[in-house]
Design an enzyme around this catalytic site. Structure first.
Site, PDB file in Angstrom:
ATOM      1  N   SER A   5      31.393  35.108  43.720  1.00  0.00           N
ATOM      2  CA  SER A   5      30.746  35.158  45.040  1.00  0.00           C
ATOM      3  C   SER A   5      29.232  35.236  44.892  1.00  0.00           C
ATOM      4  O   SER A   5      28.502  34.989  45.852  1.00  0.00           O
ATOM      5  CB  SER A   5      31.275  36.347  45.853  1.00  0.00           C
ATOM      6  OG  SER A   5      31.203  37.539  45.085  1.00  0.00           O
ATOM      7  N   GLU A  37      41.659  32.802  39.139  1.00  0.00           N
ATOM      8  CA  GLU A  37      42.393  32.450  40.361  1.00  0.00           C
ATOM      9  C   GLU A  37      43.579  31.551  40.052  1.00  0.00           C
ATOM     10  O   GLU A  37      43.497  30.694  39.163  1.00  0.00           O
ATOM     11  CB  GLU A  37      41.445  31.719  41.331  1.00  0.00           C
ATOM     12  CG  GLU A  37      40.271  32.564  41.778  1.00  0.00           C
ATOM     13  CD  GLU A  37      39.365  31.840  42.777  1.00  0.00           C
ATOM     14  OE1 GLU A  37      39.673  30.692  43.175  1.00  0.00           O
ATOM     15  OE2 GLU A  37      38.337  32.443  43.153  1.00  0.00           O
ATOM     16  N   GLU A  72      43.892  37.708  48.417  1.00  0.00           N
ATOM     17  CA  GLU A  72      42.808  37.405  49.366  1.00  0.00           C
ATOM     18  C   GLU A  72      43.342  36.527  50.503  1.00  0.00           C
ATOM     19  O   GLU A  72      44.073  35.547  50.263  1.00  0.00           O
ATOM     20  CB  GLU A  72      41.664  36.680  48.638  1.00  0.00           C
ATOM     21  CG  GLU A  72      40.531  36.289  49.591  1.00  0.00           C
ATOM     22  CD  GLU A  72      39.253  35.872  48.888  1.00  0.00           C
ATOM     23  OE1 GLU A  72      39.185  35.920  47.640  1.00  0.00           O
ATOM     24  OE2 GLU A  72      38.300  35.507  49.611  1.00  0.00           O
TER      25      GLU A  72
HETATM   26  O1  KIV Z   1      34.000  36.598  43.784  1.00  0.00           O
HETATM   27  C1  KIV Z   1      34.399  37.568  44.456  1.00  0.00           C
HETATM   28  O2  KIV Z   1      33.606  38.332  45.023  1.00  0.00           O
HETATM   29  C2  KIV Z   1      35.829  37.766  44.572  1.00  0.00           C
HETATM   30  C3  KIV Z   1      36.301  38.809  45.541  1.00  0.00           C
HETATM   31  C4  KIV Z   1      36.106  38.340  46.918  1.00  0.00           C
HETATM   32  C5  KIV Z   1      37.685  39.238  45.274  1.00  0.00           C
HETATM   33  O3  KIV Z   1      36.579  37.103  43.942  1.00  0.00           O
END
Ligand code: KIV
Length: 283
Positions: free
Chosen positions: A49, A118, A185
């Site tokens: 993220s 993932e 998620e």
């Molecule tokens: O990259 C991220 O912040 C995540 C979370 C939202 C679980 O994978």
């Protein structure tokens, strides 16, 4: 100082067995990691993220293993009590098992104590190889942002009964392959409850309702560092965007009015040296 959170300690944290829910927050740099750790989180996720909340991209697909290693190292240098989990970015675990292990190892060498990746059944060979290389793996199912193009957008997953059962099946397979925890998620709350009841490793929800073994949110969302429209599962606990703009506006006003810096915010020089400067200036 709190004692170090470890992978085996996280693995045992099932709420149904009387454990407290796990708390995970993202952080991408040293000051952020210190804040998350002082707040008592069990885990710091150096999430991909970072692409969206720090680097300004529209999705997470642009960050590389070197980017995540760079941010992981900054977090790890703070020596947090929280477990440091680093995200494996898109294409760092898709090409081959060998490449996956090599990429994960570079995150461990940067300071990660575990990695997250993932996907479901298609990732099993990678998960098994990582576990065999003594690299703890956290799974991530449901709305997996690296699949944004395949999903046709950031869409809630598992909305029909068959898709929900597929998620349960994928979670069981990941747990069996050795994942020590699984992020869920963007799935309906009853689906998250079903998955949580079906696996003996903790589930950590984000947009997955209350029936998980823990919750994770993104640093910038919790602190309100941005005023962009957030998904409905985000709860903002502060408005640091407004606080930050107010503070910097006050600085700008003080600079323009001459109120900053004051005499006390500058360094002094002995009077005779000032006098000597004057003499040199005159020469
Ligand atoms: O990259 C991220 O912040 C995540 C979370 C939202 C679980 O994978």
């Amino acid at each position: 100082m709190a004692s170090k959170c470890t992978v085996p300690a996280v693995r045992d944290r099932k709420v149904t067995q009387g454990a407290d829910p796990l708390v995970m927050l993202t952080a991408y740099d040293a000051p952020g990691a210190r804040m998350v750790d002082q707040a008592g989180a069990d885990m710091i996720l150096v999430g991909d993220s970072v692409a969206m909340v720090v680097l300004g991209y529209d999705d997470t697909l642009q960050v590389t293993i070197d980017d995540i290693a760079h941010h992981t190292a900054a977090v790890a240098r703070t020596r947090p009590s929280a477990l440091v989990v680093a995200d494996m970015p898109w294409m760092s675990y898709h090409v081959s098992v060998e490449e996956t292990v090599r990429n994960a190892a570079s995150l461990v060498r940067a300071g990660a104590q575990a990695v997250k990746l993932e996907g479901g059944r298609r990732r099993l060979p990678m998960v098994e190889a990582l576990v065999a290389a003594e690299i703890p793996v956290m799974g991530h199912l449901g709305l997996t942002p690296q699949s944004v193009n395949a999903m046709g957008g950031f869409k809630v997953q598992g909305r029909d009964a068959q898709a929900a059962l597929d998620l349960v099946d994928a979670a069981k397979a990941l747990a069996h392959a050795g994942c020590f925890a699984i992020v869920l998620e963007g799935v309906p709350s009853p689906v998250a409850a079903l998955v949580t009841g079906a696996v003996d490793v903790p589930t950590i929800g984000i947009g997955a309702g209350p029936d998980c073994d823990g919750q994770v949110l993104v640093f910038h969302d919790v602190l309100g560092l941005e005023h962009r429209v957030a998904p409905k599962f985000v709860r903002r606990y502060a408005d640091l965007h407004t606080a930050g703009v107010d503070a910097m506006s006050a600085f700008a006003d003080d600079v323009r009015s001459g109120a900053f810096p004051s005499i006390d915010e500058g360094y002094r020089m002995a009077d005779d040296e000032v006098e000597a400067l004057g003499l040199y200036g005159a020469a």
